[in-house]
Design a protein around this motif. Sequence first.
Motif, short mmCIF file in Angstrom:
data_model
loop_
_atom_site.label_atom_id
_atom_site.label_comp_id
_atom_site.label_asym_id
_atom_site.label_seq_id
_atom_site.Cartn_x
_atom_site.Cartn_y
_atom_site.Cartn_z
N LEU A 83 0.82 -1.21 0.00
CA LEU A 83 0.00 0.00 0.00
C LEU A 83 0.85 1.26 0.00
CD1 LEU A 83 -2.76 -1.11 2.53
CD2 LEU A 83 -2.93 -1.00 0.05
N GLN A 84 2.00 1.21 0.65
CA GLN A 84 2.92 2.35 0.61
C GLN A 84 3.39 2.60 -0.81
OE1 GLN A 84 3.58 4.44 2.99
NE2 GLN A 84 5.12 5.65 1.90
N GLY A 85 3.63 1.52 -1.55
CA GLY A 85 4.03 1.65 -2.95
C GLY A 85 2.93 2.27 -3.79
N VAL A 86 1.67 1.87 -3.54
CA VAL A 86 0.52 2.45 -4.25
C VAL A 86 0.47 3.95 -3.97
CG1 VAL A 86 -1.99 2.53 -4.39
CG2 VAL A 86 -0.83 0.31 -4.21
N LYS A 87 0.60 4.32 -2.71
CA LYS A 87 0.52 5.72 -2.29
C LYS A 87 1.62 6.57 -2.92
CE LYS A 87 0.68 8.52 1.97
NZ LYS A 87 1.96 9.23 1.70
N GLU A 88 2.85 6.09 -2.86
CA GLU A 88 3.97 6.86 -3.38
C GLU A 88 3.84 7.11 -4.87
OE1 GLU A 88 7.49 4.75 -2.30
OE2 GLU A 88 7.35 5.27 -0.17
N GLN A 89 3.45 6.07 -5.63
CA GLN A 89 3.32 6.23 -7.08
C GLN A 89 2.17 7.16 -7.44
OE1 GLN A 89 5.38 4.57 -9.85
NE2 GLN A 89 4.50 6.55 -10.33
N ALA A 90 1.06 7.05 -6.73
CA ALA A 90 -0.09 7.91 -6.99
C ALA A 90 0.27 9.37 -6.73
CB ALA A 90 -1.27 7.50 -6.12
N GLU A 91 0.92 9.63 -5.61
CA GLU A 91 1.30 11.00 -5.28
C GLU A 91 2.28 11.57 -6.29
OE1 GLU A 91 2.79 10.61 -1.33
OE2 GLU A 91 0.81 10.84 -0.40
N GLU A 92 3.21 10.73 -6.76
CA GLU A 92 4.19 11.18 -7.75
C GLU A 92 3.51 11.64 -9.04
OE1 GLU A 92 7.64 9.09 -10.43
OE2 GLU A 92 7.59 8.56 -8.29
N LYS A 93 2.39 11.00 -9.37
CA LYS A 93 1.66 11.33 -10.59
C LYS A 93 0.55 12.35 -10.35
CE LYS A 93 3.80 8.59 -13.50
NZ LYS A 93 4.51 9.11 -14.68
N GLY A 94 0.46 12.87 -9.12
CA GLY A 94 -0.51 13.91 -8.83
C GLY A 94 -1.89 13.43 -8.45
N TYR A 95 -2.00 12.18 -8.00
CA TYR A 95 -3.30 11.61 -7.63
C TYR A 95 -3.40 11.44 -6.11
CZ TYR A 95 -4.35 10.38 -12.49
OH TYR A 95 -4.62 10.42 -13.84
N ASP A 96 -4.63 11.50 -5.61
CA ASP A 96 -4.92 11.17 -4.22
C ASP A 96 -5.45 9.74 -4.17
OD1 ASP A 96 -4.30 13.70 -3.13
OD2 ASP A 96 -6.24 14.47 -3.78
N ILE A 97 -5.44 9.14 -2.96
CA ILE A 97 -6.05 7.81 -2.82
C ILE A 97 -7.14 7.86 -1.76
CG2 ILE A 97 -3.99 6.56 -3.58
CD1 ILE A 97 -3.47 5.82 -0.66
N THR A 98 -8.17 7.05 -1.97
CA THR A 98 -9.29 6.93 -1.04
C THR A 98 -9.54 5.45 -0.78
OG1 THR A 98 -10.37 8.95 -1.82
CG2 THR A 98 -11.77 7.33 -0.70
N PHE A 99 -9.65 5.07 0.49
CA PHE A 99 -9.94 3.68 0.80
C PHE A 99 -11.43 3.40 0.62
CE2 PHE A 99 -5.80 4.03 2.76
CZ PHE A 99 -5.24 2.79 2.47
N ILE A 100 -11.72 2.32 -0.08
CA ILE A 100 -13.10 1.95 -0.40
C ILE A 100 -13.62 0.97 0.64
CG2 ILE A 100 -14.62 0.98 -2.16
CD1 ILE A 100 -13.18 3.60 -2.90
N SER A 101 -14.86 1.16 1.06
CA SER A 101 -15.48 0.24 2.02
C SER A 101 -16.97 0.11 1.72
CB SER A 101 -15.27 0.73 3.46
OG SER A 101 -16.06 1.89 3.69
N LYS A 102 -17.65 -0.65 2.55
CA LYS A 102 -19.10 -0.83 2.39
C LYS A 102 -19.89 0.18 3.21
CE LYS A 102 -18.76 -5.83 1.59
NZ LYS A 102 -19.13 -7.16 2.10
N ASN A 103 -19.19 1.06 3.88
CA ASN A 103 -19.87 2.05 4.73
C ASN A 103 -19.32 3.45 4.47
OD1 ASN A 103 -21.47 0.22 6.61
ND2 ASN A 103 -19.40 -0.61 6.83
N LEU A 104 -20.20 4.41 4.47
CA LEU A 104 -19.83 5.81 4.37
C LEU A 104 -20.68 6.56 5.38
CD1 LEU A 104 -18.03 7.79 2.86
CD2 LEU A 104 -19.86 8.14 1.21
N GLY A 105 -20.10 6.83 6.55
CA GLY A 105 -20.90 7.36 7.64
C GLY A 105 -21.85 6.26 8.12
#
Length: 354
Positions: A83-105
């Motif tokens: 997951l750290q690798g996912v985060k670093e590459q996304a940030e390098e390319k100017g993207y944010d990451i959001t964790f997906i789940s079955k609940n939102l509030g």
Amino acid sequence: MVTIYDIANACGCSSSTVSKALNNYPDVSAKTKERILKKAKELGFVPNLQARALSTNKTWNIGVLFEDKSHSGLTHYFFSQVLQGVKEQAEEKGYDITFISKNLGDDEMSYLEHCNRRKIDGVVIACIEFEEEQVQELMASDLSVVAIDYLSNNISSIMSDNYKGLYQMTKYLISLGHRDIMYVYGHEVFVTQERIRGFKKALDEEGITFYEDMLVESKYGEKNDNVDAVEIILKRKYVPTAIIFPDDYSAIWGINALRSHGIKVPEDISVAGFDGVEIGEMVYPRLTTIKQNTSRLGKEASLKCIQMLEAKTNDNSVITIGVELIEGGTCKQPRNKAEDHKLIERIKKTKSNL
């Protein structure tokens, strides 16, 4: 607040050229783009993400679907590095990451509904039951989806070479002289199937007959299940000379369970793991294992997702990341057959004292 018009005036070009350079459009020369980006940084320009999303029809947001049954979350010994690798590459390319789940509030929803609610551009999936209905729904959607260690015709996949890993480890043990080898495998997922296939192939090439009792079912990273696997093995009529565990943590718990029965590792039984995480370097002797490139797995998954988003097309390509055999001190030549009877008697004696 610095605007693109300020940058345009400072660079002596049009605001449209600045906008294209900031959004990485191909019709701006590399030299002009570099000059504009440098000036934007000097002026302290901060892009308006909402405006950027409207102009590019992208939210610059990648979803990450990660559910760990052991509930270790972002501290998971293996997937935290992925997951750290996912985060670093996304940030390098100017993207944010959001964790997906079955609940939102307080709202319950499917993974796909969560993605739509958050306006996710693409998703990286790791460590989940891929056959679950909601996961399948997500993979069948129009979103750009990349899975780690799962193969499907609908999505792109980033795979660690699990087949080669178990094949290499089994061949290594055979080269030391082992023929009575057992593989304690994790729960039934694609990764497990690939590893068992590599195990069988290595045995077959060396003329060693495969028997079903050479496999013992367990779970990845679960202490009790792997200790139980050791108990199952020691109840059999013969004791193997080598055991391969599904991961490094399982191997270390397995070693402790063997030692509790008076079994020496590697003198009596050689033990190997899989993953190559740091804990294997911390024990003595160092754990023999297969090292996976966890950071690259995450980075490649993130990069592939971004490439599909920017190309505005999805594909089902497969990228395989190589593995490395780490020859630690928990494997050596097999014990002499003449010692089998003494070992079995020692195990019986230890059990009676427990």
